[in-house]
Design a protein around this motif. Structure first.
Motif, PDB file in Angstrom:
ATOM      1  N   SER A  31      -1.411   4.755   4.795  1.00 28.38           N
ATOM      2  CA  SER A  31      -2.305   3.595   3.754  1.00 28.38           C
ATOM      3  C   SER A  31      -2.984   2.773   5.139  1.00 28.38           C
ATOM      4  O   SER A  31      -3.961   1.916   4.988  1.00 28.38           O
ATOM      5  N   HIS A  59       6.577  -0.953   0.127  1.00 27.60           N
ATOM      6  CA  HIS A  59       5.467  -0.701  -0.892  1.00 27.60           C
ATOM      7  C   HIS A  59       6.097  -1.083  -2.280  1.00 27.60           C
ATOM      8  O   HIS A  59       6.686  -0.458  -3.212  1.00 27.60           O
ATOM      9  N   ALA A 109      -3.951   1.801  -5.376  1.00 32.68           N
ATOM     10  CA  ALA A 109      -3.427   1.594  -4.434  1.00 32.68           C
ATOM     11  C   ALA A 109      -2.212   2.496  -4.150  1.00 32.68           C
ATOM     12  O   ALA A 109      -0.556   2.656  -4.003  1.00 32.68           O
ATOM     13  N   THR A 151      -6.455  -0.601   0.096  1.00 33.41           N
ATOM     14  CA  THR A 151      -6.898   0.379  -1.011  1.00 33.41           C
ATOM     15  C   THR A 151      -7.836   1.728  -0.641  1.00 33.41           C
ATOM     16  O   THR A 151      -8.116   1.283   1.091  1.00 33.41           O
ATOM     17  N   VAL A 191      -3.431  -6.463  -0.198  1.00 30.37           N
ATOM     18  CA  VAL A 191      -3.141  -4.716  -0.837  1.00 30.37           C
ATOM     19  C   VAL A 191      -4.438  -4.314  -0.517  1.00 30.37           C
ATOM     20  O   VAL A 191      -5.421  -3.975  -0.585  1.00 30.37           O
ATOM     21  N   GLY A 241       0.920  -1.332   0.000  1.00 32.41           N
ATOM     22  CA  GLY A 241      -0.296   0.191   0.214  1.00 32.41           C
ATOM     23  C   GLY A 241       0.988   1.300  -0.118  1.00 32.41           C
ATOM     24  O   GLY A 241       2.362   1.213   0.397  1.00 32.41           O
ATOM     25  N   ARG A 242       0.313   2.357  -0.629  1.00 28.24           N
ATOM     26  CA  ARG A 242       1.420   3.615  -0.575  1.00 28.24           C
ATOM     27  C   ARG A 242       1.480   4.186   0.893  1.00 28.24           C
ATOM     28  O   ARG A 242       0.845   3.234   2.146  1.00 28.24           O
TER      29      ARG A 242
END
Length: 281
Positions: free
Chosen positions: A44, A200, A238, A216, A214, A40-41
């Motif tokens: 997140s 990431h 994501a 999002t 993942v 994930g970013r």
């Protein structure tokens, strides 16, 4: 609920004080014997999710389950959880505190009230597993960054967890340090430890993990790592880029150089090996 899960979040949510929800309605099961990349970013909720799994944070909604039973957050419940699940945070300096490596690695087993001989054996095993036996008497403040990373992981391994959770373990390591750490993780997996890694780095995830989770804004998606990382809509949601290996494999297939079902190279080294095999002697 997943009956095969060692540890599991069921409908879990969390919000920090006076802030919006970081996570909501998260279902995430960690089965025995799998390697899982949590992707994930930044921001997140990966670290929050790891802390929920390890009991460092308590679910504001939903439940944390261990071997099919709800975790109680009293001393006995958390001790039971932490003998099964261990978290290693991103910055080793937030985890190391004793004067020497050996003292730091022994801290967890000693807190379990184990006999001195058992503590020594666990420290020996953990140092060997992380390939840092020679550092046992080294002051922690004299370690390199990569050595501190491995010492922090050794402290978790000494607890003999079934699930080892790592938050961005390769962050800050040079390529050689990353390779050494991945070799360590491979040995731990071969010995039966389930490893969950937040990252990431999609290339690392594709190369290393069996499964992916993942994060999002719409929630969590889980599944085989190659399947999820081939989903461009999911990667866009994501804010993750397409893995290098998948992009290369796509080009090779478009040019008729790689079969539709043939696995593509995941690293530059694997591409070189593939090219050498194709071109022949």
């Amino acid at each position: 609920m997943n009956r095969d899960a060692v540890v599991e979040l069921v409908g879990a949510g969390y919000a920090y004080e006076e802030g919006p929800a970081v996570l909501s309605g998260i279902d995430f099961a960690v089965p025995e014997g799998r390697s899982i990349a949590l992707l994930g970013r930044n921001g997140s909720g990966k670290t929050t999710m790891l802390r929920l799994l390890s009991g460092g944070l308590r679910c504001a909604s939903g439940r944390l389950r261990l071997r099919g039973e709800d975790v109680s957050y009293d001393r006995a419940g958390l001790t039971r959880l932490r003998t099964t699940v261990q978290l290693v945070v991103q910055d080793p300096d937030d985890q190391l505190f004793a004067a020497s490596v050996g003292q730091d690695v022994s801290f967890g087993p000693m807190n379990l009230g184990l006999a001195e001989a058992e503590v020594r054996e666990r420290v020996r095993e953990a140092l060997e597993a992380l390939d840092i036996t020679a550092l046992e008497d080294r002051p922690t403040h004299l370690l390199s960054y990569g050595q501190r990373k491995r010492a922090a992981i050794a402290g978790a391994v000494a607890m003999r967890p079934r699930v080892l959770i790592l938050d961005e373990p390769t962050a800050g390591l040079d390529p050689h340090g990353q390779e050494r750490l991945l070799a360590v993780l491979d040995r731990l997996r071969a010995s039966g430890t389930t490893v969950v890694m937040a990252t990431h780095d999609v290339d690392l995830a594709l190369r290393w993990a069996d499964d992916a989770a993942v994060l999002t804004p719409d929630g969590l998606r889980t599944g085989p790592v190659a399947e999820l990382l081939a989903d461009r809509a999911l990667l866009g949601a994501a804010r993750l880029r397409r893995p290098w290996g998948m992009a290369v494999a796509g080009v090779l297939r478009e040019r008729g150089l790689l079969g539709a079902d043939a696995p593509g190279p995941r690293t530059p080294e694997e591409l070189e090996e593939w090219a050498a095999a194709v071109s022949g002697p």
